[in-house]
Motif scaffolding. Structure first.
Motif, PDB file in Angstrom:
ATOM      1  N   GLU A 199       0.831  -1.214   0.000  1.00 18.26           N
ATOM      2  CA  GLU A 199       0.000   0.000   0.000  1.00 18.26           C
ATOM      3  C   GLU A 199       0.864   1.262   0.000  1.00 18.26           C
ATOM      4  O   GLU A 199       0.442   2.319  -0.449  1.00 18.26           O
ATOM      5  N   MET A 200       2.070   1.144   0.542  1.00 15.43           N
ATOM      6  CA  MET A 200       2.957   2.311   0.635  1.00 15.43           C
ATOM      7  C   MET A 200       4.040   2.267  -0.436  1.00 15.43           C
ATOM      8  O   MET A 200       5.063   2.955  -0.313  1.00 15.43           O
ATOM      9  N   ASP A 212       4.601   3.435  -3.381  1.00 13.66           N
ATOM     10  CA  ASP A 212       5.149   4.633  -4.030  1.00 13.66           C
ATOM     11  C   ASP A 212       5.501   5.730  -3.012  1.00 13.66           C
ATOM     12  O   ASP A 212       5.690   6.879  -3.370  1.00 13.66           O
ATOM     13  N   THR A 213       5.580   5.344  -1.763  1.00 16.73           N
ATOM     14  CA  THR A 213       6.094   6.271  -0.750  1.00 16.73           C
ATOM     15  C   THR A 213       7.587   6.019  -0.575  1.00 16.73           C
ATOM     16  O   THR A 213       7.990   4.898  -0.281  1.00 16.73           O
ATOM     17  N   PRO A 214       8.405   7.030  -0.779  1.00 19.24           N
ATOM     18  CA  PRO A 214       9.850   6.813  -0.615  1.00 19.24           C
ATOM     19  C   PRO A 214      10.205   6.613   0.861  1.00 19.24           C
ATOM     20  O   PRO A 214       9.469   7.044   1.745  1.00 19.24           O
TER      21      PRO A 214
END
Lengths: 616, 328
Positions: free
Chosen positions: A578-579, A581-583
């Motif tokens: 779910e995360m 594309d969170t760097p």
């Protein structure tokens, strides 16, 4: 600082304390090495690190040929120096050396100090006083013969013998240690094997500003720690690998040379006497018990007053109920001791445990020292059963270090970090806890010792683990950890605080924290009541995802499986997906979740009740 | 005189001389049935000395090792025994009539939650109405318009109340509500008020607005205030906002679109403001984490009814900000 034989045989030049003297010395290379080593590695280092007044009275006990006294007298011409040396040959060399160097501020006395000797009633020299009072001058020459034992291999040194062993020894001129107290030297250099304890005790409440020297046989540290009436004292006494050193805590000079044991008490009527008695058992006046009554409703405070109201070593503090963390902090805020420990009111210790820990703490200067611990239960017939902790099998290596009768070894912080939280069997330097800002978080109502232990382990480097004394950790069904309630979720709150602190301070090694987190999760999940397990699984996987994203860290399948939390690995993968594309970024750790604080979980339950109310 | 009792919770951390005026503003209340719980969050000696100088049986001092303002307020909540609870920060002032007026209105209305307007004392020029005064104007105007209508006014009140500035001094809450809702401040977080404000309103079954101004909020020159700071403490809003969104989402009032929208606008306003005050080197991280917050909450938060209270007219700008963060 090269010390080469001088032109005359047996006369060497000694450079120390910013000056140089010529000394005729005995033909004993080992003794010369030892004396020069002490001069340069002990006394010179100590004096180099202190603000020594321009004048005063220096007493050199065990002066030998003047190894310390003469450089000192030359370097500090406004000081008076009195040397005591019992060995006849050495004393003769000493006198010649004083003349050789033209020193007029040195007095030599051919005597040792013997604890068996009585002192006449002597006037005490007032600090800063010029020439010695006549009575004291007379007393210096009033030596008596007393029994000593020569110490082969230690030059011409003599150790005092008790009366019943006098026949085995030699007779030498001696004085009472009380004369030293009367002299009240501003600086004492000590080299008196076997006489340390008596000399220390005689000077304990005397304003001796500086003590430098050597301890040969183990001497309880207490002997050299000044009482409050002695005022400030700087000391450096080397004992093998150990040293008594008044250095740390320089910002806290109002703290007393004492250990305060903070006992957090909430409704412990049935146990508190056993607990406090075990703490008082060794009669150590340097240990004080602070019982913090955290708003008990069973009158246990009154019981403490009744039992110990007259005991100056026990103090009762009363506060409004606020939980174990608040009680411990409250005790700390009311303590003025250099060392502190926090224990639970339903536990007890082996008699002498805290004296032993304090002794190791004082001689090593360690930030933290710990004893062993045992699980304390009652069997069906009510008999006490003490079961050694897991350490008995995990930490089997013997102690590598010896201090008197005690053995201990150093445990690295990493090992401590991942162990079970056992903060109560440890003695802490108070300045360490204050400077590193290690507290029990007040809002945490259970397991507050976890963050305390992790931070302590992180900052202490290593701690001294003392063998042979155990804390008795009482197990009973009422204990917090047996409840399996939502307080287990405080762990996420605490680990979040730890990770934020780690980011703030740039901790480079997080592995012990990661390991400790997984250990805690495994343990909590097993203890939790079934209705909370799903919430815990979600809380845990979300927390691990946030930690992963914060550090770019991968928790491996094996360590996740080892937690025995079913589905944890898959849940974590899903959260991370779910995360995706969170760097990775430190700020991710700033997230919060309702599942990470028991207070939020209770608020969430209240929301569910609000739904139910509407349906009614 | 009504028999209502109050507990006023005052956290303090090194407020020093400033606290004296705040304490006196409580002790001098014209309604005198109250306790003042001062939670000393690990202050240094000067503040402790000032507190020790007060000799009044209505003051209870609860010391704790420094653990943050949320923890301090929660400690106060744990010990509060009054029928109604209010808060006052140790550098602010409660109007002398505040308790008396609250007692009178409680007596008349039995409301579980009372809200009041405040005074803003800035560092220069005149005293002003507190930031959210315009929200209370809207609140009163809509109630007046509805007067006599059949409509249940509570959802309307809650929408406007939620839109007001989350400020702990602007309300009195029945202890029953605190107990029922298990209301607490978020430990370890600053910008802690939004959660308490939102959930207190959500759980209240009746709400009334007090006619007079009840407190003064002081902006101080020489004192480090959370709201005046720009360090990494600004990142704290991220966690506090996320937990607030999560909790409100699970409350029945989440179905009240206007109330939900009011929370969204209020939270976005705080979030945008904190970003604008955060140090430059934290802004990238702030965006990363904020995006995570916005991604993880219910999409319904982004569905704002047209009549969502928006007296400051910043609704569109704030939604644009959310859009910018999400598509970043």
């Amino acid at each position: 600082m090269v010390n080469r034989p001088d032109t005359a045989a047996g006369v060497i030049g000694v450079t120390a304390l910013g000056t140089k003297v010529m000394l005729a010395v005995p033909d004993d290379a080992a003794e010369a090495d030892r004396r020069l080593h002490e001069l340069h590695e002990v006394h010179e280092m100590f004096l180099a690190s202190r603000a020594i007044p321009k004048s005063g009275l220096c007493v050199d006990v065990g002066a030998g040929a003047g190894w310390f006294a003469l450089p000192f007298a030359k370097a500090f011409p406004e000081w008076q120096v009195i040397c005591f040396e019992p060995d006849g040959d050495s004393f003769e060399l000493l006198g010649k050396n004083v003349a050789r160097n033209g020193l007029e501020n040195v007095t030599c006395v051919n005597a040792a100090f013997h604890p068996g000797l009585d002192a006449a009633d002597l006037p005490r020299r007032a600090p800063g006083q010029g020439p010695l009072p006549t009575a004291l001058n007379h007393a210096l020459t009033a030596t008596q013969k007393a029994a000593f034992q020569p110490l082969p291999g230690l030059g011409a040194r003599l150790a005092p013998l008790p009366d019943d062993a006098a026949d085995a020894g030699v007779q030498a001129p001696a004085l009472s240690p009380d004369l030293l107290a009367a002299l009240a030297p501003d600086l004492l250099k000590l080299d008196a094997p076997g006489g340390e304890q008596a000399i220390g005790a005689a000077l304990r409440s005397v304003p001796v500003g500086f003590i430098t020297g050597q301890i040969y046989a183990h001497t309880p540290a207490q002997a050299f720690l000044p009482t409050p009436e002695a005022g400030d004292r700087q000391y450096y006494l080397v004992a093998g690998e150990h040293a008594l050193r008044r250095d740390y805590e320089d910002n806290f000079d109002t703290r007393q040379n004492r250990l305060d044991i903070v006992v957090a008490m909430y409704n412990c009527r049935g146990y508190i006497q056993e607990c406090v008695d075990s703490l008082l058992a060794d009669g150590n006046p340097d240990i004080r018990v602070l019982v913090v009554d955290d708003g008990s409703t069973d009158d246990s405070g009154a019981l403490v007053t009744q039992l110990y109201g007259d005991n100056p070593r026990v103090r009762l503090l009363t506060k409004a109920n606020g939980g174990c963390a608040s009680a411990r902090n409250f005790g700390r805020m009311h303590s003025d001791a250099r060392h502190i420990t926090f224990i639970d009111a339903d536990d007890r210790v082996d008699p002498g445990m805290f004296s032993a820990l304090l002794e190791v703490a004082r001689y090593t200067g360690t930030f933290v020292v710990e004893g062993e611990f045992e699980w304390f239960t009652l069997d069906e017939d009510g008999n006490e059963v003490l079961t050694p902790s897991y350490e008995a099998t995990e930490h089997r290596a013997p102690g590598h270090h010896r201090l008197g009768d005690l053995t201990y070894r150093w445990l690295p912080g990493d090992v401590v970090a991942t162990g079970q939280p056992t903060i109560w069997r440890r003695v802490y330097r108070r300045d360490f806890l204050d400077r590193q800002n290690i507290w029990f978080p007040e809002h945490v109502r259970a397991f507050d010792d976890q963050i305390f232990q992790l931070l302590m382990a992180r900052y202490c480097g290593s701690l001294a683990h003392v063998h042979g004394y155990a804390y008795h950790y009482r197990q009973h069904p009422g204990q917090d950890i047996k409840q399996g309630d939502e307080r287990h979720f405080y762990s996420f709150n605490m680990f979040r605080a730890i990770f934020l602190r780690a980011l703030d301070e740039g901790w480079d090694r997080l592995d012990p924290v990661f390991r400790s987190l997984l250990n805690t999760m495994a343990w909590s999940y097993a203890e939790l009541k079934p209705s909370l397990k799903n919430t815990y699984l979600e809380a845990g996987s979300e927390f691990l995802a946030v930690v992963s994203k914060t550090y770019g860290h991968n928790f491996g399948p094996a360590e996740l499986t080892a937690t025995k939390i079913p589905g944890l690995e898959l849940m974590l993968r899903r959260k991370l997906d779910e995360m995706r594309d969170t760097p990775s970024n430190y700020a991710v750790m700033r997230l919060e979740s309702w599942r990470w604080q028991p207070e939020f979980i209770r608020m969430m339950d209240a929301n569910r009740s609000a739904h139910a109310d509407i349906q009614d | 005189m009504p028999e209502i009792t109050f507990s006023c919770i005052m956290p303090t951390f090194n407020d020093g001389a400033l606290i004296a005026q705040s304490v006196r503003s409580i002790l001098n209340q014209t309604h005198d049935r109250f306790e003042l719980l001062i939670v000393d969050d690990g202050s240094q000696q000067p503040t402790r000395d000032i507190l020790a100088g007060f000799d009044d049986p209505r003051i209870k001092i609860l010391p704790q090792a420094n653990d943050g303002v949320s923890s301090a307020r929660n400690r106060g909540l744990h010990h509060a025994r009054g029928d109604y609870i209010c808060f006052l920060d140790a550098d602010d002032v409660r109007a002398p009539w505040s308790f008396a007026e609250a007692a009178r209105v409680i007596d008349e209305t039995d409301a579980e939650l009372l809200l009041c307007r405040g005074v803003l004392s800035q560092e220069r020029t005149q005293l002003q109405r507190f930031l959210d005064d315009i929200h209370f104007d809207g609140y009163e105007a809509e109630l007046e318009a509805l007067d006599g209508a059949d409509e249940d006014v509570l959802p309307v009140i809650k929408a406007w109340a939620t839109s007001a500035e989350p400020q702990p001094a602007n309300k009195f809450i029945a202890r029953d509500v605190i107990d029922r809702a298990k209301l607490r401040f978020p430990n370890d977080h600053f910008f802690e008020d939004i959660m308490f404000h939102t959930m207190a309103i959500a759980h209240a079954r009746s709400i009334a607005l007090l006619p007079s101004r009840g407190y003064t909020y002081f902006q101080r020159q020489m004192r480090q205030q959370t709201t005046g700071s720009n360090g990494q403490i600004r990142l704290d809003i991220l966690g506090a906002a996320r937990a607030t969104f999560q909790l409100f989402e699970a409350h029945p009032d989440f179905a009240n679109g206007r109330q939900r929208g009011a929370l969204m606008i209020s939270a976005l306003r705080l979030l945008r403001w904190c970003e604008s005050c955060a140090p430059s080197f934290h802004r990238y991280g702030y965006r990363v984490a904020l995006r995570e917050v916005l991604k993880s909450i219910s999409p319904l938060y982004f569905a704002l009814p047209d009549d969502t209270p928006d007296p400051r007219g910043d609704r569109q700008a704030l939604l644009d900000y959310a859009k910018e963060v999400l598509s970043w």
